[in-house]
Scaffold this motif. Structure first.
Motif, short mmCIF file in Angstrom:
data_model
loop_
_atom_site.label_atom_id
_atom_site.label_comp_id
_atom_site.label_asym_id
_atom_site.label_seq_id
_atom_site.Cartn_x
_atom_site.Cartn_y
_atom_site.Cartn_z
N SER A 134 0.85 -1.19 0.00
CA SER A 134 0.00 0.00 0.00
C SER A 134 0.88 1.24 0.00
CB SER A 134 -0.91 0.00 1.23
OG SER A 134 -0.14 0.10 2.41
N SER A 135 0.25 2.40 -0.12
CA SER A 135 1.02 3.64 -0.13
C SER A 135 1.74 3.86 1.20
CB SER A 135 0.09 4.83 -0.42
OG SER A 135 -0.98 4.86 0.51
N SER A 136 1.17 3.34 2.28
CA SER A 136 1.82 3.48 3.59
C SER A 136 2.89 2.41 3.82
CB SER A 136 0.78 3.40 4.71
OG SER A 136 0.09 2.14 4.67
N ASP A 137 2.81 1.34 3.08
CA ASP A 137 3.79 0.25 3.17
C ASP A 137 4.08 -0.23 1.76
OD1 ASP A 137 5.47 -1.74 4.00
OD2 ASP A 137 3.91 -3.05 4.80
N PRO A 138 4.89 0.54 1.01
CA PRO A 138 5.05 0.28 -0.43
C PRO A 138 5.72 -1.04 -0.77
CG PRO A 138 6.56 2.00 0.28
CD PRO A 138 5.66 1.74 1.44
N GLY A 139 6.43 -1.63 0.16
CA GLY A 139 6.95 -2.97 -0.11
C GLY A 139 8.43 -3.04 -0.39
N GLN A 160 4.66 -4.83 -4.50
CA GLN A 160 5.34 -3.55 -4.27
C GLN A 160 4.63 -2.47 -5.08
OE1 GLN A 160 9.59 -3.68 -4.62
NE2 GLN A 160 9.83 -1.45 -4.69
N VAL A 161 4.56 -1.27 -4.53
CA VAL A 161 3.87 -0.15 -5.17
C VAL A 161 4.82 0.63 -6.07
CG1 VAL A 161 2.65 2.02 -4.78
CG2 VAL A 161 2.20 0.05 -3.30
N ILE A 162 4.34 0.97 -7.26
CA ILE A 162 5.05 1.96 -8.10
C ILE A 162 4.49 3.32 -7.68
CG2 ILE A 162 5.61 2.69 -10.44
CD1 ILE A 162 4.84 -0.06 -11.43
#
Length: 229
Positions: A134-139, A160-162
């Motif tokens: 997530s945006s708070s835990d992008p990975g 993982q978030v781009i």
């Protein structure tokens, strides 16, 4: 005729044997049994240390494979940031081997953009709250193992978030296949070793060896200690 002192000498001989020889014999027996017991304890300790090192080595090998998969997802994120195309996923044979459950791009709300291969796993995972980055835990973020009802197999999702595009890159793999591929060379089924791979809920994800079972009792030796780290 018997000599008068013969019974006395015999009595003294018996007393001497009882006072000296018998205690020495008992002492020797005690030392012998004690030595055997100590030897058995030392052998158990050596076997325990060997098994502990074997488990630590196996865990390190699995951890390395997990790190490799997380790195692959990060590499896909980097490639996607350089490309304008988010409708297709650039894959290789190695990637598809590592992520045997497939790869996907998803919106931040979990809606599927594209996947390879196409399957219902992603929609089911999102609908049932499988953890994603997530945006708070992008990975990279690893989900807990979950059972895919379509294939009746357990999977884990790495995502993982781009951040620049608000897109999630995700790959899913079978922990059973991961364990089998990683451990089979060191611990083939033909050996006397039995292996269990469990998740924190004590669910068996992989087992092999002569004592392999589908379920394990909560008080199985070593499980609680292993989950404590």
């Amino acid at each position: 005729m018997k000599k008068p002192g013969t019974p006395i000498l015999r009595g003294l001989t018996v007393q001497l044997l009882a006072i000296t020889i018998l205690p020495l014999t008992l002492l020797l027996l005690l030392i012998a049994f004690g030595s055997v017991l100590l030897h058995q304890q030392d052998m158990r300790a050596l076997v325990g240390e060997r098994d502990e090192r074997a488990v630590q080595t196996a865990a390190a090998a699995l951890a390395s494979e997990l790190h490799h998969r997380a790195a692959n997802i990060s590499n896909l994120v980097a490639l996607a940031e350089l490309s304008d195309d988010t409708k297709s996923i650039n894959t290789t044979d190695d990637l598809m081997s590592d992520f045997d459950g497939g790869l996907a791009y998803l919106n931040m709300d979990g809606r599927l953009i594209t996947s390879t291969p196409s399957s219902g796993l992603w929609d089911w995972a999102v609908q049932n709250g499988v953890q994603l980055a997530s945006s708070s835990d992008p990975g990279p973020v690893f989900s807990s193992p979950f059972l895919d009802p379509h294939s009746n197999r357990h999977f884990v999702i790495v995502s993982q978030v781009i951040l620049s595009r608000n897109i999630i890159v995700a790959g899913t793999f079978s922990p059973e296949n991961l364990a089998r591929g990683t451990l089979s060379a060191s611990y083939p089924d033909s050996t006397h070793v039995t292996i269990f791979l469990l998740d924190p809920s004590r669910q068996i994800l992989f087992s092999s060896g002569p004592l392999a079972v589908e379920n394990i009792s909560p008080d199985h030796p070593g499980v609680t200690e292993a989950l404590r780290g």
